[in-house]
Write a protein that holds these residues in place. Structure first.
Motif, mmCIF file in Angstrom:
data_model
loop_
_atom_site.group_PDB
_atom_site.id
_atom_site.type_symbol
_atom_site.label_atom_id
_atom_site.label_comp_id
_atom_site.label_asym_id
_atom_site.label_seq_id
_atom_site.Cartn_x
_atom_site.Cartn_y
_atom_site.Cartn_z
ATOM 1 N N PHE A 72 0.828 -1.204 0.000
ATOM 2 C CA PHE A 72 0.000 0.000 0.000
ATOM 3 C C PHE A 72 0.865 1.258 0.000
ATOM 4 C CE2 PHE A 72 -4.120 -1.902 1.991
ATOM 5 C CZ PHE A 72 -4.338 -2.590 0.799
ATOM 6 N N ASP A 73 2.016 1.186 0.685
ATOM 7 C CA ASP A 73 2.927 2.340 0.701
ATOM 8 C C ASP A 73 3.473 2.643 -0.695
ATOM 9 O OD1 ASP A 73 2.618 2.800 3.404
ATOM 10 O OD2 ASP A 73 4.362 1.595 3.987
ATOM 11 N N PHE A 74 3.657 1.601 -1.510
ATOM 12 C CA PHE A 74 4.146 1.812 -2.877
ATOM 13 C C PHE A 74 3.190 2.690 -3.676
ATOM 14 C CE2 PHE A 74 6.278 -2.652 -2.810
ATOM 15 C CZ PHE A 74 7.302 -2.142 -2.037
ATOM 16 N N PHE A 75 1.915 2.566 -3.374
ATOM 17 C CA PHE A 75 0.889 3.243 -4.164
ATOM 18 C C PHE A 75 0.377 4.517 -3.502
ATOM 19 C CE2 PHE A 75 0.231 -1.351 -5.283
ATOM 20 C CZ PHE A 75 0.751 -1.257 -6.574
ATOM 21 N N SER A 76 1.172 5.118 -2.652
ATOM 22 C CA SER A 76 0.744 6.347 -1.972
ATOM 23 C C SER A 76 0.797 7.533 -2.941
ATOM 24 C CB SER A 76 1.640 6.609 -0.766
ATOM 25 O OG SER A 76 2.995 6.767 -1.180
ATOM 26 N N GLY A 77 0.231 8.618 -2.523
ATOM 27 C CA GLY A 77 0.278 9.841 -3.322
ATOM 28 C C GLY A 77 -0.599 9.775 -4.551
ATOM 29 N N CYS A 78 -0.079 10.270 -5.680
ATOM 30 C CA CYS A 78 -0.875 10.386 -6.902
ATOM 31 C C CYS A 78 -1.273 9.033 -7.467
ATOM 32 C CB CYS A 78 -0.100 11.193 -7.947
ATOM 33 S SG CYS A 78 1.424 10.389 -8.513
ATOM 34 N N VAL A 79 -0.492 7.964 -7.174
ATOM 35 C CA VAL A 79 -0.819 6.643 -7.710
ATOM 36 C C VAL A 79 -2.112 6.127 -7.102
ATOM 37 C CG1 VAL A 79 -0.039 4.263 -7.982
ATOM 38 C CG2 VAL A 79 1.613 6.133 -8.065
ATOM 39 N N SER A 80 -2.271 6.265 -5.796
ATOM 40 C CA SER A 80 -3.444 5.732 -5.112
ATOM 41 C C SER A 80 -4.735 6.381 -5.595
ATOM 42 C CB SER A 80 -3.301 5.913 -3.595
ATOM 43 O OG SER A 80 -3.252 7.287 -3.258
ATOM 44 N N SER A 81 -4.678 7.654 -5.919
ATOM 45 C CA SER A 81 -5.898 8.353 -6.338
ATOM 46 C C SER A 81 -6.310 7.984 -7.760
ATOM 47 C CB SER A 81 -5.699 9.862 -6.242
ATOM 48 O OG SER A 81 -4.628 10.292 -7.077
ATOM 49 N N GLY A 82 -5.395 7.435 -8.575
ATOM 50 C CA GLY A 82 -5.724 7.089 -9.944
ATOM 51 C C GLY A 82 -5.948 5.610 -10.186
ATOM 52 N N LEU A 83 -5.472 4.775 -9.248
ATOM 53 C CA LEU A 83 -5.551 3.329 -9.444
ATOM 54 C C LEU A 83 -7.005 2.849 -9.418
ATOM 55 C CD1 LEU A 83 -3.423 1.073 -9.810
ATOM 56 C CD2 LEU A 83 -3.723 0.541 -7.394
ATOM 57 N N LYS A 84 -7.361 2.033 -10.423
ATOM 58 C CA LYS A 84 -8.725 1.516 -10.511
ATOM 59 C C LYS A 84 -8.802 0.004 -10.318
ATOM 60 C CE LYS A 84 -10.448 5.166 -13.567
ATOM 61 N NZ LYS A 84 -11.144 5.471 -14.853
ATOM 62 N N ILE A 85 -7.740 -0.692 -10.661
ATOM 63 C CA ILE A 85 -7.727 -2.150 -10.538
ATOM 64 C C ILE A 85 -6.474 -2.582 -9.778
ATOM 65 C CG2 ILE A 85 -7.613 -4.338 -11.792
ATOM 66 C CD1 ILE A 85 -9.001 -2.976 -14.129
ATOM 67 N N LEU A 86 -6.658 -3.338 -8.699
ATOM 68 C CA LEU A 86 -5.538 -3.865 -7.926
ATOM 69 C C LEU A 86 -5.782 -5.356 -7.691
ATOM 70 C CD1 LEU A 86 -2.929 -3.587 -6.315
ATOM 71 C CD2 LEU A 86 -4.301 -2.858 -4.338
ATOM 72 N N VAL A 87 -4.927 -6.191 -8.289
ATOM 73 C CA VAL A 87 -5.062 -7.639 -8.190
ATOM 74 C C VAL A 87 -3.749 -8.222 -7.675
ATOM 75 C CG1 VAL A 87 -5.465 -9.790 -9.430
ATOM 76 C CG2 VAL A 87 -6.737 -7.737 -10.066
ATOM 77 N N LEU A 88 -3.812 -8.872 -6.500
ATOM 78 C CA LEU A 88 -2.652 -9.539 -5.905
ATOM 79 C C LEU A 88 -3.025 -10.969 -5.533
ATOM 80 C CD1 LEU A 88 -1.465 -6.634 -3.559
ATOM 81 C CD2 LEU A 88 -0.408 -7.351 -5.706
ATOM 82 N N HIS A 89 -3.850 -11.600 -6.355
ATOM 83 C CA HIS A 89 -4.345 -12.949 -6.087
ATOM 84 C C HIS A 89 -3.199 -13.952 -6.003
ATOM 85 C CE1 HIS A 89 -6.691 -16.643 -6.615
ATOM 86 N NE2 HIS A 89 -5.821 -16.968 -7.550
ATOM 87 N N GLY A 90 -3.138 -14.710 -4.913
ATOM 88 C CA GLY A 90 -2.171 -15.794 -4.774
ATOM 89 C C GLY A 90 -0.737 -15.361 -4.900
ATOM 90 N N SER A 91 -0.366 -14.264 -4.246
ATOM 91 C CA SER A 91 0.994 -13.727 -4.387
ATOM 92 C C SER A 91 1.783 -13.746 -3.088
ATOM 93 C CB SER A 91 0.931 -12.295 -4.927
ATOM 94 O OG SER A 91 0.398 -12.275 -6.225
ATOM 95 N N SER A 92 1.389 -14.639 -2.167
ATOM 96 C CA SER A 92 2.111 -14.809 -0.896
ATOM 97 C C SER A 92 2.173 -13.521 -0.088
ATOM 98 C CB SER A 92 3.530 -15.343 -1.143
ATOM 99 O OG SER A 92 3.495 -16.582 -1.822
ATOM 100 N N VAL A 93 1.166 -12.688 -0.209
ATOM 101 C CA VAL A 93 1.107 -11.442 0.550
ATOM 102 C C VAL A 93 0.653 -11.740 1.974
ATOM 103 C CG1 VAL A 93 0.006 -9.177 0.699
ATOM 104 C CG2 VAL A 93 0.632 -10.109 -1.521
ATOM 105 N N SER A 94 1.257 -11.086 2.941
ATOM 106 C CA SER A 94 0.945 -11.338 4.352
ATOM 107 C C SER A 94 0.721 -10.010 5.076
ATOM 108 C CB SER A 94 2.086 -12.125 5.006
ATOM 109 O OG SER A 94 3.307 -11.404 4.914
ATOM 110 N N GLY A 95 0.679 -10.097 6.384
ATOM 111 C CA GLY A 95 0.537 -8.884 7.186
ATOM 112 C C GLY A 95 -0.905 -8.438 7.365
ATOM 113 N N HIS A 96 -1.057 -7.252 7.983
ATOM 114 C CA HIS A 96 -2.368 -6.711 8.315
ATOM 115 C C HIS A 96 -2.826 -5.695 7.268
ATOM 116 C CE1 HIS A 96 -1.089 -8.324 12.205
ATOM 117 N NE2 HIS A 96 -2.352 -8.228 12.617
ATOM 118 N N LEU A 97 -4.116 -5.740 6.968
ATOM 119 C CA LEU A 97 -4.714 -4.628 6.225
ATOM 120 C C LEU A 97 -4.738 -3.403 7.131
ATOM 121 C CD1 LEU A 97 -7.813 -6.274 4.460
ATOM 122 C CD2 LEU A 97 -5.806 -5.310 3.336
ATOM 123 N N THR A 98 -4.430 -2.250 6.597
ATOM 124 C CA THR A 98 -4.406 -1.029 7.406
ATOM 125 C C THR A 98 -5.416 -0.024 6.873
ATOM 126 O OG1 THR A 98 -2.733 0.081 6.051
ATOM 127 C CG2 THR A 98 -1.937 -1.427 7.762
#
Length: 489
Positions: free
Chosen positions: A25-51
């Motif tokens: 989520f930090d990667f997509f901060s600033g101008c990227v987050s406001s423009g992003l429409k599709i975010l897919v991380l299916h089955g990518s070994s992502v862990s941690g807490h949603l914030t």
């Protein structure tokens, strides 16, 4: 990433990123987050807490974080994603409860899947959601004892999965009357009771799974457009004549029928010729009596037949034309005959053959040795006699583990939900007796290689050729053989 202000879609499925979701989520901060429409991380070994940073994606309409190891609560900021149409958080390790706040501004949401998490949904009884869903998956999410009343407001649902959700009450009649647009309905593995109403007018319904509940009464009349039906492990009683022979001259689309584990009784009706598409039929663990009807032989598409634990008698000759069979389990009945010699020609694709605890008698036919795909053969507790054929080493599937070892035995069938053809898959299961104990195998069934000839009247020598079956895990023979014969083998 932070400089990609024109980024609209980011899809990273199946990549072993092994990163925490908060870092992404930090990667997509600033101008990227406001423009992003599709975010897919299916089955990518992502862990941690949603914030709370989930709320930074103000224009996001498609979010797929499924099949990862994300833990903890879903932040309230989810409810601020007013453009969100699709969300899939299934198959993670999320916990904590969901409430109205999580959905407060999700007015455009049409697809929501949070299945396979341990998340209770706690909303008021009079809650009216701001969205109109087409797809809702809440498998393994605790919904409380009563059937959720807020579902009555959803007028466009075509897929609903509330299995394993802790519902213990009844299903209101208003739900059945308003569910005519649903294509797939799964309410299995709850404790829902009451009777199932007639559903002959549910022309859109293709999959109905009510297995492992406490439904009672007689079998209802069902639409002939249904493809998969599961009423197994309930308390349904009575005859199945009206259920099977209703609209006797009309071909049905049914491909899958599970009625096992009920209190159904009487003779099997003789109108199976209307079910030419049937691939899986499970009537096991009931109280059926009488002979196998001749029309069972008209099921030319049948691949799996389970009739175990009934009081059926007569022969299996009516199955001679069921040449697509891969699994046949008629164990624990009162069938009386020789094992037919046509088994080689007619059951050439058979993988699982269970005839235990019947009254099959006379010699074991040598034609059994030519069943190249046979992995499980259970003939225990019958009246078979003579010698075990030396050709037993021809059971090629028991010589070595083939290239498909480890893959479950599967059956595929077509669904047309939402008018889009979809290939669905079901896994075969089988109850196998090992060391005197009955065990059920499903996902690992293709790893099992068993011969059980125990409790018969075999005599003579144990054929030394049995040692060629190097993948065999268990071979039980009658103790009439001497200890010396066992030592030789």
């Amino acid at each position: 990433m932070a400089s990609l202000c024109n980024l609209r879609s980011f899809m990273l499925s199946g990549v072993k990123s092994s990163q925490e979701i908060s870092e992404i989520f930090d990667f997509f901060s600033g101008c990227v987050s406001s423009g992003l429409k599709i975010l897919v991380l299916h089955g990518s070994s992502v862990s941690g807490h949603l914030t709370y940073k989930l709320g930074q994606f103000k224009n996001l309409y498609y979010l797929d974080l499924s099949n990862n190891s994300i833990v903890g609560h879903i932040p309230f900021s989810l409810g601020q994603l007013s453009t969100l149409q699709f969300i899939d958080l299934s198959y993670n390790e999320l916990n904590g409860s969901l409430s109205e706040i999580h959905f407060v501004n999700l007015t455009r949401l049409s697809y929501s899947c949070i299945s396979e998490n341990t998340m209770p949904l706690k909303v008021n009884d009079n809650w009216i959601p701001p969205f109109q869903l087409a797809t809702l998956g809440l498998r393994h999410c605790h919904l409380g004892s009563r059937f959720p009343s807020w579902l009555h407001s959803q007028k466009h649902l075509n897929y609903l999965d509330l299995s394993y959700s802790g519902i213990t009450g009844t299903i209101p009649n208003i739900f059945w009357s308003s569910a005519s647009q649903i294509y797939v309905l799964d309410l299995s593995f709850n404790q829902i009771h009451g009777q199932i109403p007639n559903l002959t007018n549910a022309a859109q319904l293709e999959v109905l799974s009510l297995g492992s509940n406490s439904f009672s009464g007689a079998l209802p009349l069902i639409s002939s457009y249904l493809i998969e039906l599961d009423f197994s492990n309930n308390s349904i009683s009575g005859s199945i004549f009206h259920f099977i022979c209703y609209r006797a001259n009309e071909l049905n689309k049914w491909q899958i029928l599970y009625l096992s584990g009920n209190f159904l009784q009487g003779e099997l009706p003789d109108c199976w010729m209307n079910y030419q598409n049937l691939m899986i039929l499970d009537l096991s663990n009931n109280k059926f009596t009488g002979n196998l009807p001749i029309s069972l032989g008209s099921l030319i598409s049948l691949q799996s037949l389970h009739l175990r634990k009934n009081n059926l008698c007569g022969t299996i000759h009516s199955l001679e034309n069921c040449t697509a069979l891969m699994t046949l389990n008629v164990g624990e009945n009162e069938l009386v005959e020789n094992i037919p010699t046509w088994i080689r020609e007619r059951f050439s694709r058979i993988v699982v053959l269970i005839l235990r605890s019947n009254k099959f008698h006379n010699l074991l036919p040598k034609e059994l040795c030519d069943l190249a795909f046979l992995q499980i053969v259970d003939l225990a507790d019958n009246n078979l006699s003579g010698e075990v054929p030396r050709c037993i080493h021809n059971l090629r599937a028991m010589v070595t583990m083939n290239s498909h070892a480890g893959k479950a035995i599967q059956y595929q069938f077509l669904l047309y939900a939402s008018r889009a053809p979809l290939i669905a898959t079901l896994l075969e299961d089988a109850f196998v007796v090992m060391k005197g104990r009955e065990a059920e195998y499903e996902r690992t069934l293709n790893l099992v290689r068993i011969i059980d000839f125990s409790k018969n009247n075999f005599s003579g020598k144990i054929p030394s050729e049995v040692t060629n079956l190097k993948a065999l895990q268990l071979s039980i023979c009658q103790t009439i053989f001497s200890p010396e014969e066992f030592l030789k083998v």
